[in-house]
Scaffold this motif. Structure first.
Motif, PDB file in Angstrom:
ATOM      1  N   LEU A  94      57.288  35.937  42.059  1.00 36.55           N
ATOM      2  CA  LEU A  94      58.228  36.802  42.757  1.00 36.55           C
ATOM      3  C   LEU A  94      57.593  37.449  43.983  1.00 36.55           C
ATOM      4  N   LEU A  95      56.357  37.894  43.853  1.00 41.82           N
ATOM      5  CA  LEU A  95      55.681  38.495  45.007  1.00 41.82           C
ATOM      6  C   LEU A  95      55.415  37.464  46.092  1.00 41.82           C
ATOM      7  N   GLY A  96      55.230  36.203  45.699  1.00 41.39           N
ATOM      8  CA  GLY A  96      55.001  35.120  46.647  1.00 41.39           C
ATOM      9  C   GLY A  96      56.273  34.521  47.204  1.00 41.39           C
ATOM     10  N   ASN A  97      57.420  35.044  46.786  1.00 43.47           N
ATOM     11  CA  ASN A  97      58.724  34.583  47.281  1.00 43.47           C
ATOM     12  C   ASN A  97      58.998  33.124  46.921  1.00 43.47           C
ATOM     13  N   ALA A  98      58.510  32.680  45.755  1.00 42.78           N
ATOM     14  CA  ALA A  98      58.727  31.303  45.306  1.00 42.78           C
ATOM     15  C   ALA A  98      60.127  31.149  44.723  1.00 42.78           C
ATOM     16  N   THR A  99      60.737  29.998  44.968  1.00 39.69           N
ATOM     17  CA  THR A  99      62.021  29.688  44.336  1.00 39.69           C
ATOM     18  C   THR A  99      61.826  28.796  43.118  1.00 39.69           C
ATOM     19  N   SER A 100      60.655  28.150  43.041  1.00 37.94           N
ATOM     20  CA  SER A 100      60.329  27.356  41.862  1.00 37.94           C
ATOM     21  C   SER A 100      58.812  27.318  41.707  1.00 37.94           C
ATOM     22  N   ILE A 101      58.386  26.895  40.523  1.00 35.51           N
ATOM     23  CA  ILE A 101      56.960  26.845  40.213  1.00 35.51           C
ATOM     24  C   ILE A 101      56.627  25.570  39.456  1.00 35.51           C
ATOM     25  N   ILE A 102      55.371  25.200  39.540  1.00 29.24           N
ATOM     26  CA  ILE A 102      54.791  24.157  38.693  1.00 29.24           C
ATOM     27  C   ILE A 102      53.565  24.797  38.061  1.00 29.24           C
ATOM     28  N   VAL A 103      53.449  24.685  36.750  1.00 27.59           N
ATOM     29  CA  VAL A 103      52.275  25.228  36.077  1.00 27.59           C
ATOM     30  C   VAL A 103      51.403  24.084  35.585  1.00 27.59           C
ATOM     31  N   GLY A 104      50.129  24.376  35.460  1.00 26.02           N
ATOM     32  CA  GLY A 104      49.204  23.377  34.958  1.00 26.02           C
ATOM     33  C   GLY A 104      48.080  24.028  34.193  1.00 26.02           C
ATOM     34  N   HIS A 105      47.638  23.338  33.169  1.00 27.04           N
ATOM     35  CA  HIS A 105      46.438  23.785  32.472  1.00 27.04           C
ATOM     36  C   HIS A 105      45.662  22.554  32.030  1.00 27.04           C
ATOM     37  N   ASN A 106      44.412  22.778  31.684  1.00 27.10           N
ATOM     38  CA  ASN A 106      43.560  21.656  31.305  1.00 27.10           C
ATOM     39  C   ASN A 106      43.160  21.749  29.842  1.00 27.10           C
ATOM     40  N   HIS A 107      42.820  20.604  29.304  1.00 28.14           N
ATOM     41  CA  HIS A 107      42.192  20.524  27.985  1.00 28.14           C
ATOM     42  C   HIS A 107      40.786  19.983  28.220  1.00 28.14           C
ATOM     43  N   PRO A 108      39.773  20.825  28.087  1.00 27.80           N
ATOM     44  CA  PRO A 108      38.397  20.363  28.316  1.00 27.80           C
ATOM     45  C   PRO A 108      38.002  19.159  27.459  1.00 27.80           C
ATOM     46  N   SER A 109      38.616  19.026  26.291  1.00 20.86           N
ATOM     47  CA  SER A 109      38.307  17.904  25.397  1.00 20.86           C
ATOM     48  C   SER A 109      38.759  16.568  25.961  1.00 20.86           C
ATOM     49  N   GLY A 110      39.668  16.590  26.935  1.00 20.82           N
ATOM     50  CA  GLY A 110      40.222  15.355  27.476  1.00 20.82           C
ATOM     51  C   GLY A 110      41.461  14.883  26.738  1.00 20.82           C
ATOM     52  N   ASN A 111      41.817  15.544  25.635  1.00 16.50           N
ATOM     53  CA  ASN A 111      43.000  15.187  24.850  1.00 16.50           C
ATOM     54  C   ASN A 111      44.259  15.606  25.623  1.00 16.50           C
ATOM     55  N   LEU A 112      45.112  14.646  25.923  1.00 11.51           N
ATOM     56  CA  LEU A 112      46.329  14.932  26.677  1.00 11.51           C
ATOM     57  C   LEU A 112      47.567  15.080  25.799  1.00 11.51           C
ATOM     58  N   ASP A 113      47.364  15.270  24.510  1.00 17.08           N
ATOM     59  CA  ASP A 113      48.494  15.541  23.623  1.00 17.08           C
ATOM     60  C   ASP A 113      48.779  17.040  23.663  1.00 17.08           C
TER      61      ASP A 113
END
Length: 158
Positions: A94-113
């Protein structure tokens, strides 16, 4: 003295002012309309030395033309988890005046489940965004060399 005048002149209340300006035209920011484009932007801002070390959570802010106008690291945790507060995501959006977002996070183990908590968090973020008028476009789960898009995998209900 009436209440309105008292509030205007009260030394105990702080005035909050917001502004947004950028040094570049929005048309020069990367356009993000696919999971591959989102992965590319996330990898540009991610500290590659940490992707296999600790779990982190980042939000990309998009304008109405799907240009990435900014990003923010929401949290950094340990080797198996990070704590994400949806209110922190939307404070930035909201402070950045975004109309949409994409979120991302990582799994250090490499497991993509995606875990059950990954899916639950995504649903919470989506519902919160719907209430605030900020669309969650996708949630990407990254490993050192690959990624998974919640949207492409049908994990997110649109």
């Amino acid at each position: 003295m009436d209440l309105e005048h008292a509030i205007e002149t009260s030394p105990s209340l702080s005035e909050i002012k917001l502004s947004y300006k950028t040094e570049r035209p929005a048309s020069t920011f990367p356009k993000v309309t696919s999971p591959d484009e989102a992965e590319k932007v996330l990898r540009q801002v991610w500290d590659s030395d940490l992707i296999q070390l600790r779990e982190e959570f980042i939000v990309l802010l998009l304008n109405n033309a799907k240009r990435c106008i900014g990003w923010s690291k929401i949290s950094s945790g340990g080797g198996t988890a990070t704590i994400v507060d949806p209110s922190a995501i939307f404070q930035v959006a909201l402070l950045g005046n975004a109309t949409s977002i994409i979120v991302g996070h990582n799994h250090p183990s490499g497991n993509l489940d995606p875990s059950k908590s990954d899916k639950t968090l995504t649903e919470r973020i989506k519902k919160s965004g719907d209430m605030l008028g900020v669309t969650l476009e996708d949630h990407l789960l990254l490993s050192a060399h690959d990624y998974l898009s919640f949207r492409a995998e049908g994990i997110m209900n649109k």
